[in-house]
Design a protein around this motif. Structure first.
Motif, PDB file in Angstrom:
ATOM      1  N   VAL A   1     104.567 113.751 114.266  1.00  0.00           N
ATOM      2  CA  VAL A   1     103.384 113.388 115.058  1.00  0.00           C
ATOM      3  C   VAL A   1     102.158 114.109 114.506  1.00  0.00           C
ATOM      4  CG1 VAL A   1     102.357 113.525 117.370  1.00  0.00           C
ATOM      5  CG2 VAL A   1     104.800 113.046 117.122  1.00  0.00           C
ATOM      6  N   SER A   2     101.133 113.353 114.146  1.00  0.00           N
ATOM      7  CA  SER A   2      99.930 114.029 113.625  1.00  0.00           C
ATOM      8  C   SER A   2      98.957 114.382 114.748  1.00  0.00           C
ATOM      9  CB  SER A   2      99.248 113.178 112.554  1.00  0.00           C
ATOM     10  OG  SER A   2      98.960 111.895 113.049  1.00  0.00           O
ATOM     11  N   GLN A   3      99.001 113.648 115.855  1.00  0.00           N
ATOM     12  CA  GLN A   3      98.090 113.968 116.965  1.00  0.00           C
ATOM     13  C   GLN A   3      98.640 113.429 118.278  1.00  0.00           C
ATOM     14  OE1 GLN A   3      94.375 111.823 117.451  1.00  0.00           O
ATOM     15  NE2 GLN A   3      93.227 113.734 117.634  1.00  0.00           N
ATOM     16  N   VAL A   4      98.457 114.202 119.349  1.00  0.00           N
ATOM     17  CA  VAL A   4      98.792 113.739 120.699  1.00  0.00           C
ATOM     18  C   VAL A   4      97.529 113.811 121.526  1.00  0.00           C
ATOM     19  CG1 VAL A   4     100.179 114.118 122.769  1.00  0.00           C
ATOM     20  CG2 VAL A   4     101.118 114.699 120.531  1.00  0.00           C
ATOM     21  N   ARG A   5      97.229 112.713 122.224  1.00  0.00           N
ATOM     22  CA  ARG A   5      96.038 112.722 123.087  1.00  0.00           C
ATOM     23  C   ARG A   5      96.484 112.513 124.530  1.00  0.00           C
ATOM     24  NH1 ARG A   5      90.526 112.722 120.758  1.00  0.00           N
ATOM     25  NH2 ARG A   5      90.059 110.845 121.909  1.00  0.00           N
ATOM     26  N   TYR A   6      96.201 113.502 125.365  1.00  0.00           N
ATOM     27  CA  TYR A   6      96.481 113.388 126.796  1.00  0.00           C
ATOM     28  C   TYR A   6      95.436 114.252 127.517  1.00  0.00           C
ATOM     29  CZ  TYR A   6      98.841 113.419 131.281  1.00  0.00           C
ATOM     30  OH  TYR A   6      99.113 113.267 132.618  1.00  0.00           O
TER      31      TYR A   6
ATOM     32  N   THR B   1     103.813 100.919 123.143  1.00  0.00           N
ATOM     33  CA  THR B   1     103.180  99.847 122.383  1.00  0.00           C
ATOM     34  C   THR B   1     102.727 100.398 121.045  1.00  0.00           C
ATOM     35  OG1 THR B   1     101.040 100.300 123.401  1.00  0.00           O
ATOM     36  CG2 THR B   1     102.330  98.553 124.389  1.00  0.00           C
ATOM     37  N   HIS B   2     102.727  99.519 120.053  1.00  0.00           N
ATOM     38  CA  HIS B   2     102.287  99.875 118.709  1.00  0.00           C
ATOM     39  C   HIS B   2     101.262  98.819 118.310  1.00  0.00           C
ATOM     40  CE1 HIS B   2     103.243 100.073 114.150  1.00  0.00           C
ATOM     41  NE2 HIS B   2     102.356 100.997 114.464  1.00  0.00           N
ATOM     42  N   PRO B   3      99.988  99.046 118.645  1.00  0.00           N
ATOM     43  CA  PRO B   3      98.964  98.007 118.469  1.00  0.00           C
ATOM     44  C   PRO B   3      98.916  97.436 117.056  1.00  0.00           C
ATOM     45  CG  PRO B   3      98.057  99.860 119.697  1.00  0.00           C
ATOM     46  CD  PRO B   3      99.429 100.262 119.253  1.00  0.00           C
TER      47      PRO B   3
ATOM     48  N   GLY C   1      99.551 104.178 112.622  1.00  0.00           N
ATOM     49  CA  GLY C   1     100.651 104.832 113.329  1.00  0.00           C
ATOM     50  C   GLY C   1     100.339 105.143 114.794  1.00  0.00           C
ATOM     51  N   SER C   2      99.292 104.510 115.349  1.00  0.00           N
ATOM     52  CA  SER C   2      98.939 104.764 116.765  1.00  0.00           C
ATOM     53  C   SER C   2      99.999 104.180 117.696  1.00  0.00           C
ATOM     54  CB  SER C   2      97.600 104.109 117.118  1.00  0.00           C
ATOM     55  OG  SER C   2      96.520 104.809 116.571  1.00  0.00           O
ATOM     56  N   ILE C   3     100.430 104.983 118.646  1.00  0.00           N
ATOM     57  CA  ILE C   3     101.405 104.557 119.656  1.00  0.00           C
ATOM     58  C   ILE C   3     100.820 104.873 121.026  1.00  0.00           C
ATOM     59  CG2 ILE C   3     103.701 105.029 120.648  1.00  0.00           C
ATOM     60  CD1 ILE C   3     103.992 103.803 117.921  1.00  0.00           C
TER      61      ILE C   3
ATOM     62  N   PHE D   1      96.157 113.546 135.840  1.00  0.00           N
ATOM     63  CA  PHE D   1      95.730 113.006 134.550  1.00  0.00           C
ATOM     64  C   PHE D   1      96.401 111.693 134.172  1.00  0.00           C
ATOM     65  CE2 PHE D   1      95.346 117.729 134.249  1.00  0.00           C
ATOM     66  CZ  PHE D   1      93.957 117.776 134.348  1.00  0.00           C
ATOM     67  N   GLY D   2      97.323 111.204 134.989  1.00  0.00           N
ATOM     68  CA  GLY D   2      97.882 109.884 134.774  1.00  0.00           C
ATOM     69  C   GLY D   2      99.076 109.856 133.838  1.00  0.00           C
ATOM     70  N   GLY D   3      99.609 108.663 133.632  1.00  0.00           N
ATOM     71  CA  GLY D   3     100.866 108.502 132.911  1.00  0.00           C
ATOM     72  C   GLY D   3     100.733 107.997 131.488  1.00  0.00           C
ATOM     73  N   LEU D   4      99.512 107.944 130.943  1.00  0.00           N
ATOM     74  CA  LEU D   4      99.334 107.393 129.594  1.00  0.00           C
ATOM     75  C   LEU D   4      99.111 108.468 128.552  1.00  0.00           C
ATOM     76  CD1 LEU D   4      97.282 104.374 130.685  1.00  0.00           C
ATOM     77  CD2 LEU D   4      99.285 104.247 129.235  1.00  0.00           C
ATOM     78  N   ILE D   5      99.810 108.319 127.441  1.00  0.00           N
ATOM     79  CA  ILE D   5      99.671 109.239 126.312  1.00  0.00           C
ATOM     80  C   ILE D   5      99.413 108.402 125.060  1.00  0.00           C
ATOM     81  CG2 ILE D   5     100.872 110.940 124.875  1.00  0.00           C
ATOM     82  CD1 ILE D   5     102.638 111.582 127.272  1.00  0.00           C
ATOM     83  N   ALA D   6      98.477 108.858 124.225  1.00  0.00           N
ATOM     84  CA  ALA D   6      98.259 108.213 122.925  1.00  0.00           C
ATOM     85  C   ALA D   6      98.719 109.180 121.847  1.00  0.00           C
ATOM     86  CB  ALA D   6      96.789 107.867 122.739  1.00  0.00           C
ATOM     87  N   LEU D   7      99.486 108.667 120.879  1.00  0.00           N
ATOM     88  CA  LEU D   7      99.866 109.556 119.790  1.00  0.00           C
ATOM     89  C   LEU D   7      99.769 108.832 118.457  1.00  0.00           C
ATOM     90  CD1 LEU D   7     103.393 109.315 119.031  1.00  0.00           C
ATOM     91  CD2 LEU D   7     103.157 109.563 121.469  1.00  0.00           C
ATOM     92  N   ASP D   8      99.555 109.623 117.410  1.00  0.00           N
ATOM     93  CA  ASP D   8      99.504 109.084 116.056  1.00  0.00           C
ATOM     94  C   ASP D   8     100.704 109.600 115.290  1.00  0.00           C
ATOM     95  OD1 ASP D   8      97.302 107.498 116.110  1.00  0.00           O
ATOM     96  OD2 ASP D   8      95.901 109.076 115.496  1.00  0.00           O
ATOM     97  N   LEU D   9     101.407 108.689 114.629  1.00  0.00           N
ATOM     98  CA  LEU D   9     102.549 109.092 113.820  1.00  0.00           C
ATOM     99  C   LEU D   9     102.089 109.335 112.392  1.00  0.00           C
ATOM    100  CD1 LEU D   9     105.226 106.585 115.170  1.00  0.00           C
ATOM    101  CD2 LEU D   9     104.887 108.989 115.770  1.00  0.00           C
TER     102      LEU D   9
END
Ligand SMILES: *Cc1c(COP(=O)(O)O)cnc(C)c1O
Length: 407
Positions: free
Chosen positions: A294-299, A357-359, A380-382, A318-326
């Protein structure tokens, strides 16, 4: 026992004051019951039309905002109950429900703006809203300026006095969970301001308390919360909602009573669902931050989120959504979403099931690398929408799929 025991804690005693205002979790259970007779569960009024007692009644009903017993497009008892509950939770005078989140977004934008008007909107925003602003608004002579929502003062700086009618914001925002400073947005003088608060729900934040004019939700997501209702809602002052209603009756994107019933059913458990999703998401974000794949986690709840201080200021949870970059880009993204078993590959969020999801390989597959970058999506955004499964199972599943990437 001393005064320090919980029973004698003065703060705890104050919280038990019977005259104190009810908590949001309690109001989510009690709201929207005025028309429910003695039924505990939401009642479904499927009828599209109602008998009008007298000609005089008919005249009044045809013009009364949201009259529940006239004709389905104008109002409906089940839909009105859902609207009343949302107005209560958002601290609004009034609310209007729509057939989807986009029904609500399009009613606000096309119902409030006319040819020659100007809109300021943030660049980081739900793709449907962005397309509406970018592709549909110009056809109607509505000019749109996009700004970076994380840049202090960016919205206000783009306002053209006398021209800008509406400022459109979303927080936490697609796709990277950027935040908008609600107090700053609410202090903008002149144009109306609207916040898409879908990711936060009223349990996470209440934009109207910051002086924002309208708050909207895709209630398809966490509010209804069970992936069985297509529903949108806008809340604000009586005056603005009356204006929107006038447009909505002609737009025809009114909420179905069945979906509004499911929306109300969902609200009853929103308190526990949102708390659980928020706490599991924080644990998951902490667990995967620093993972080699994982290169970055956004929460917003992580101290490493660039706007964490703002999140703490304006959000209760802060809710249930996390964005991460692989780190492994497109190929890693495809392998990751196929490698999870608890987390399932599906669009949407806020429901009981953890979804990924993997846009770059699904919703945004037709975009060039440059267009992806412009939409703040890397190969690699998830996006993870944390569900209601046991937190240990969710975390083990996600980490297992990340570990497998380095095999
Ligand atoms: C899903 C979503 C929408 C659109 O809602 P629909 O119910 O799918 O029309 C709008 N805004 C946000 C932030 C969303 O997640």
């Amino acid at each position: 026992m001393t005064d320090a025991t919980p029973e004698h804690d003065p703060d705890a005693a104050a919280q038990l004051d019977p005259s104190a205002p009810l908590h949001l979790e309690t109001r989510a259970i009690r709201a929207g019951r005025d028309d429910n007779d003695t039924a505990l569960a939401p009642t479904l009024w499927a009828s599209t039309t109602f008998v009008t007692p007298t000609v005089e009644d008919g005249r009044r009903m045809a013009t009364d905002v949201g009259e529940p017993r006239f004709y389905g497009r104008y109002g409906n008892p089940t839909v009105n109950a859902f609207e009343a509950a949302i107005a209560d939770l958002e601290g609004a005078e009034s609310a209007r429900a729509f057939a989807s989140g986009m029904g609500a977004v399009s009613a606000v934008i096309l119902g409030l703006c006319s040819s020659g008007d100007h809109i300021v909107a943030q660049r980081q925003i739900y793709s449907g809203t962005q397309l509406l602003l970018q592709a549909v608004c110009p056809r109607f002579g509505i000019d749109v300026t996009f700004v970076d929502c994380t840049e202090p003062g960016a919205f206000a700086a783009a306002v053209r006095p006398g021209k800008t009618v509406l400022v459109v914001a979303e927080t936490p925002a697609n796709p990277q969970l950027d935040l908008v400073d609600l107090a700053e947005l609410g202090s903008i003088a002149g144009p109306m301001t609207v916040v898409d608060s879908t990711f936060a729900t009223p349990l996470g934040q209440r934009p109207l308390e910051h002086g924002v004019d309208l708050v909207l939700h895709s209630a398809t997501k966490a509010l209804a919360g069970h992936n069985d209702a297509s529903l949108g809602v806008v809340a604000g002052s009586d005056e603005l909602v009356r204006w929107l209603w006038g447009f909505a009756v002609l737009q025809g994107a009114n909420a179905s009573p069945f979906d509004a019933m499911n929306g109300l059913r969902g609200l009853r458990t929103l308190g526990v669902r949102f708390e659980r999703q928020s706490s599991t998401a924080l644990r998951l974000a902490e667990a995967i931050e620093g993972h080699p794949a994982v290169s970055q986690v956004r929460y917003p709840g992580l101290p490493s989120h660039p706007q964490h201080e703002l999140a703490r200021r304006q959000m209760d949870q802060f809710g249930g959504l996390i964005a991460l970059d692989l780190a492994g880009g497109l190929e890693a993204g495809c392998r990751f979403v196929e490698g999870t078993s608890i987390a399932q590959l599906a669009t949407s969020l806020g429901g009981p099931e953890t979804l990924v999801t993997h846009p770059a390989s699904t919703t945004h597959v037709s975009l060039t690398p440059e267009e992806l970058a412009a939409a703040c999506i890397s190969p690699g955004s998830i996006r993870v929408s944390v569900g209601l499964e046991h937190p240990d199972d969710v975390i083990a599943d996600i980490i297992g799929s990340l570990d497998a990437l380095s095999d």
